[in-house]
Design a protein around this motif. Structure first.
Motif, PDB file in Angstrom:
ATOM      1  N   ASP A 215       0.846  -1.190   0.000  1.00  0.00           N
ATOM      2  CA  ASP A 215       0.000   0.000   0.000  1.00  0.00           C
ATOM      3  C   ASP A 215       0.882   1.241   0.000  1.00  0.00           C
ATOM      4  OD1 ASP A 215      -1.836   1.994   0.372  1.00  0.00           O
ATOM      5  OD2 ASP A 215      -2.502   1.336   2.356  1.00  0.00           O
ATOM      6  N   LEU A 216       0.964   1.892  -1.172  1.00  0.00           N
ATOM      7  CA  LEU A 216       1.737   3.124  -1.324  1.00  0.00           C
ATOM      8  C   LEU A 216       0.806   4.304  -1.599  1.00  0.00           C
ATOM      9  CD1 LEU A 216       4.502   1.521  -3.512  1.00  0.00           C
ATOM     10  CD2 LEU A 216       5.041   2.882  -1.505  1.00  0.00           C
ATOM     11  N   THR A 217      -0.423   4.199  -1.102  1.00  0.00           N
ATOM     12  CA  THR A 217      -1.386   5.270  -1.322  1.00  0.00           C
ATOM     13  C   THR A 217      -1.073   6.460  -0.410  1.00  0.00           C
ATOM     14  OG1 THR A 217      -2.938   4.269   0.260  1.00  0.00           O
ATOM     15  CG2 THR A 217      -3.191   3.677  -2.057  1.00  0.00           C
ATOM     16  N   HIS A 218      -1.756   7.569  -0.654  1.00  0.00           N
ATOM     17  CA  HIS A 218      -1.480   8.815   0.061  1.00  0.00           C
ATOM     18  C   HIS A 218      -1.771   8.670   1.554  1.00  0.00           C
ATOM     19  CE1 HIS A 218      -1.784  13.092   1.129  1.00  0.00           C
ATOM     20  NE2 HIS A 218      -1.031  13.307   0.071  1.00  0.00           N
ATOM     21  N   PRO A 219      -0.992   9.333   2.413  1.00  0.00           N
ATOM     22  CA  PRO A 219      -1.223   9.238   3.866  1.00  0.00           C
ATOM     23  C   PRO A 219      -2.625   9.632   4.312  1.00  0.00           C
ATOM     24  CG  PRO A 219       0.900  10.265   3.431  1.00  0.00           C
ATOM     25  CD  PRO A 219       0.218  10.126   2.102  1.00  0.00           C
ATOM     26  N   PHE A 220      -3.306  10.474   3.529  1.00  0.00           N
ATOM     27  CA  PHE A 220      -4.655  10.898   3.895  1.00  0.00           C
ATOM     28  C   PHE A 220      -5.739  10.067   3.201  1.00  0.00           C
ATOM     29  CE2 PHE A 220      -2.324  14.386   5.584  1.00  0.00           C
ATOM     30  CZ  PHE A 220      -3.125  14.968   6.551  1.00  0.00           C
ATOM     31  N   ALA A 221      -5.337   9.045   2.440  1.00  0.00           N
ATOM     32  CA  ALA A 221      -6.309   8.197   1.742  1.00  0.00           C
ATOM     33  C   ALA A 221      -6.777   7.093   2.686  1.00  0.00           C
ATOM     34  CB  ALA A 221      -5.697   7.622   0.469  1.00  0.00           C
TER      35      ALA A 221
ATOM     36  N   ARG B 280       5.343   7.469   5.068  1.00  0.00           N
ATOM     37  CA  ARG B 280       6.421   8.450   5.091  1.00  0.00           C
ATOM     38  C   ARG B 280       6.767   8.829   6.530  1.00  0.00           C
ATOM     39  NH1 ARG B 280       3.684  12.328   0.520  1.00  0.00           N
ATOM     40  NH2 ARG B 280       4.670  11.427  -1.328  1.00  0.00           N
ATOM     41  N   THR B 281       8.038   9.063   6.772  1.00  0.00           N
ATOM     42  CA  THR B 281       8.480   9.512   8.081  1.00  0.00           C
ATOM     43  C   THR B 281       7.867  10.878   8.394  1.00  0.00           C
ATOM     44  OG1 THR B 281      10.592   8.368   7.798  1.00  0.00           O
ATOM     45  CG2 THR B 281      10.494  10.069   9.496  1.00  0.00           C
ATOM     46  N   ILE B 282       7.420  11.064   9.621  1.00  0.00           N
ATOM     47  CA  ILE B 282       6.889  12.358  10.039  1.00  0.00           C
ATOM     48  C   ILE B 282       8.047  13.250  10.480  1.00  0.00           C
ATOM     49  CG2 ILE B 282       5.474  13.568  11.749  1.00  0.00           C
ATOM     50  CD1 ILE B 282       3.555  11.256  11.714  1.00  0.00           C
ATOM     51  N   GLU B 283       8.212  14.340   9.767  1.00  0.00           N
ATOM     52  CA  GLU B 283       9.265  15.300  10.099  1.00  0.00           C
ATOM     53  C   GLU B 283       8.775  16.253  11.189  1.00  0.00           C
ATOM     54  OE1 GLU B 283      12.152  15.031   8.794  1.00  0.00           O
ATOM     55  OE2 GLU B 283      11.828  13.795   7.012  1.00  0.00           O
ATOM     56  N   ASN B 284       9.690  16.663  12.041  1.00  0.00           N
ATOM     57  CA  ASN B 284       9.361  17.629  13.084  1.00  0.00           C
ATOM     58  C   ASN B 284       9.979  18.971  12.718  1.00  0.00           C
ATOM     59  OD1 ASN B 284       7.950  15.840  14.877  1.00  0.00           O
ATOM     60  ND2 ASN B 284       9.928  14.924  15.387  1.00  0.00           N
ATOM     61  N   PHE B 285       9.142  19.885  12.236  1.00  0.00           N
ATOM     62  CA  PHE B 285       9.605  21.216  11.855  1.00  0.00           C
ATOM     63  C   PHE B 285       9.093  22.228  12.877  1.00  0.00           C
ATOM     64  CE2 PHE B 285       9.480  18.851   7.857  1.00  0.00           C
ATOM     65  CZ  PHE B 285      10.750  19.120   7.354  1.00  0.00           C
ATOM     66  N   SER B 286      10.002  23.012  13.425  1.00  0.00           N
ATOM     67  CA  SER B 286       9.648  23.923  14.513  1.00  0.00           C
ATOM     68  C   SER B 286       8.770  25.088  14.068  1.00  0.00           C
ATOM     69  CB  SER B 286      10.919  24.478  15.176  1.00  0.00           C
ATOM     70  OG  SER B 286      11.723  25.157  14.219  1.00  0.00           O
ATOM     71  N   ASN B 287       8.774  25.379  12.752  1.00  0.00           N
ATOM     72  CA  ASN B 287       8.021  26.560  12.306  1.00  0.00           C
ATOM     73  C   ASN B 287       6.578  26.247  11.918  1.00  0.00           C
ATOM     74  OD1 ASN B 287       8.976  25.131   9.962  1.00  0.00           O
ATOM     75  ND2 ASN B 287       8.430  26.899   8.722  1.00  0.00           N
ATOM     76  N   ALA B 288       6.124  25.017  12.136  1.00  0.00           N
ATOM     77  CA  ALA B 288       4.770  24.632  11.728  1.00  0.00           C
ATOM     78  C   ALA B 288       3.833  24.511  12.921  1.00  0.00           C
ATOM     79  CB  ALA B 288       4.807  23.308  10.981  1.00  0.00           C
TER      80      ALA B 288
ATOM     81  N   SER C  27       1.497  15.574   4.960  1.00  0.00           N
ATOM     82  CA  SER C  27       1.501  14.368   4.130  1.00  0.00           C
ATOM     83  C   SER C  27       2.893  13.823   3.881  1.00  0.00           C
ATOM     84  CB  SER C  27       0.818  14.659   2.786  1.00  0.00           C
ATOM     85  OG  SER C  27       1.409  15.775   2.157  1.00  0.00           O
ATOM     86  N   GLY C  28       3.926  14.531   4.335  1.00  0.00           N
ATOM     87  CA  GLY C  28       5.292  14.074   4.135  1.00  0.00           C
ATOM     88  C   GLY C  28       5.747  14.291   2.701  1.00  0.00           C
ATOM     89  N   GLY C  29       6.946  13.849   2.415  1.00  0.00           N
ATOM     90  CA  GLY C  29       7.439  13.931   1.054  1.00  0.00           C
ATOM     91  C   GLY C  29       7.929  15.314   0.662  1.00  0.00           C
ATOM     92  N   ARG C  30       8.261  15.448  -0.617  1.00  0.00           N
ATOM     93  CA  ARG C  30       8.887  16.662  -1.149  1.00  0.00           C
ATOM     94  C   ARG C  30       8.000  17.886  -1.003  1.00  0.00           C
ATOM     95  NH1 ARG C  30       8.781  19.176  -5.922  1.00  0.00           N
ATOM     96  NH2 ARG C  30       7.417  17.603  -6.834  1.00  0.00           N
ATOM     97  N   ASN C  31       6.693  17.721  -1.197  1.00  0.00           N
ATOM     98  CA  ASN C  31       5.800  18.871  -1.170  1.00  0.00           C
ATOM     99  C   ASN C  31       5.740  19.511   0.218  1.00  0.00           C
ATOM    100  OD1 ASN C  31       4.047  20.522  -2.729  1.00  0.00           O
ATOM    101  ND2 ASN C  31       2.302  19.623  -1.672  1.00  0.00           N
ATOM    102  N   GLU C  32       5.658  18.673   1.254  1.00  0.00           N
ATOM    103  CA  GLU C  32       5.622  19.213   2.616  1.00  0.00           C
ATOM    104  C   GLU C  32       6.927  19.924   2.961  1.00  0.00           C
ATOM    105  OE1 GLU C  32       5.744  17.586   7.162  1.00  0.00           O
ATOM    106  OE2 GLU C  32       4.499  16.442   5.767  1.00  0.00           O
ATOM    107  N   ILE C  33       8.053  19.322   2.598  1.00  0.00           N
ATOM    108  CA  ILE C  33       9.358  19.932   2.862  1.00  0.00           C
ATOM    109  C   ILE C  33       9.479  21.273   2.142  1.00  0.00           C
ATOM    110  CG2 ILE C  33      11.848  19.681   2.496  1.00  0.00           C
ATOM    111  CD1 ILE C  33      11.449  16.654   2.902  1.00  0.00           C
TER     112      ILE C  33
END
Length: 269
Positions: free
Chosen positions: A85-91, A114-122, A219-225
């Motif tokens: 299952d490689l569907t979207h995290p929100f699917a 996808r790994t959940i990144e911890n970004f301080s500015n979000a 959702s992780g991935g390139r778009n979130e970064i």
């Protein structure tokens, strides 16, 4: 001895993220047979040059459709060694259906998360109604969401006094839904995510509309970064809809290497 010789080498990949094509290509190189499911003809294009067994095109709406694919493979192709299952995290709906059917049929299943990144500015929000807890009055807010969530987020942000703008993907479904929404035609842009690391197009939209904050999904991935980098560099707020955790206990991996190890362990069972 190649461990694949001890098991059925055929995998079914249900894709909906950019990792789908990368994983399929890598698994083919390692000798696995691959059947891929995609939701549309457009989504199938990256896979057309790969030496796949099949490309199944169209959204899997019901559990019966998923069951049919698995049973058909058992009848004509010795079945799938594993469903991935490689569907979207929100699917959540499709992941729930896949999980239920595979459990009923005794079909091995692995979910890629996808790994959940911890970004301080979000700022994380559990639901779109939480937007009302932020001071959005007279501020320009950019919605960088899938069109399924667009109208809900639009109404909450607008009721909070925000001037709402949106970025939607350049595909027929997204275009139809944005045109059917209540957002002004001058307040949205249709484009694909920027391929540049600094998001030149997205930054240009932020400057044009004087955006004070961006709302996207975790959702992780390139778009979130990308959105993290943009908001951090431009000094604006980033509000993220928290990733669903409904399927936290599912058999999952967060990297290609872990996927390979899990596949090998299934072969040895």
């Amino acid at each position: 001895m190649d461990i694949r010789k001890k098991c059925q080498p055929h995998l079914w990949l249900l894709t909906g993220t950019g990792e789908g094509h990368v994983f399929a290509k890598s698994l083919l190189k390692e000798g696995w047979k691959i059947t891929v499911s995609v939701v549309s003809n457009r989504a199938s294009i990256p896979y057309e040059k790969l030496n796949l067994e099949k490309i199944l095109i169209g959204a899997l709406i019901s559990e019966e459709e998923i069951r049919s694919v698995i049973l058909n493979a058992r009848s004509h192709e010795n079945g799938f060694h594993c469903v991935i299952d490689l569907t979207h995290p929100f699917a959540m709906k499709i992941t729930g259906s896949i999980t239920k059917v595979c459990k009923e049929l005794g079909q091995p299943l692995i979910r890629y998360e996808r790994t959940i990144e911890n970004f301080s500015n979000a700022f994380l929000i559990e639901k779109f109604s939480d937007l009302k807890n932020y001071d959005l009055k007279n501020k320009s807010i950019l919605l960088a969401l899938g069109v399924r969530h667009l109208q809900e987020a639009l109404l909450v942000a607008r009721n909070s006094g925000a001037n709402v703008y949106a970025r939607v993907l350049a595909n027929p479904e997204s275009i139809r839904k944005i045109l059917a929404s209540s957002i002004k035609k001058s307040n949205f842009a249709i484009l694909n995510p920027s391929v540049s690391s600094d998001g030149k197009i997205e930054k240009a939209l932020i400057r044009k509309w004087n955006i004070a904050g961006v709302v996207c999904r975790q959702s992780g991935g390139r778009n979130e970064i990308l959105w993290h980098r943009i908001c951090s560099s431009m000094g604006i707020n980033l509000l993220m809809l928290e990733r669903p955790t409904k399927f936290k206990n599912i058999n999952s991996v967060d990297s290609y290497d872990k996927l390979i190890k899990r596949l090998k362990s299934i072969c040895l069972e």
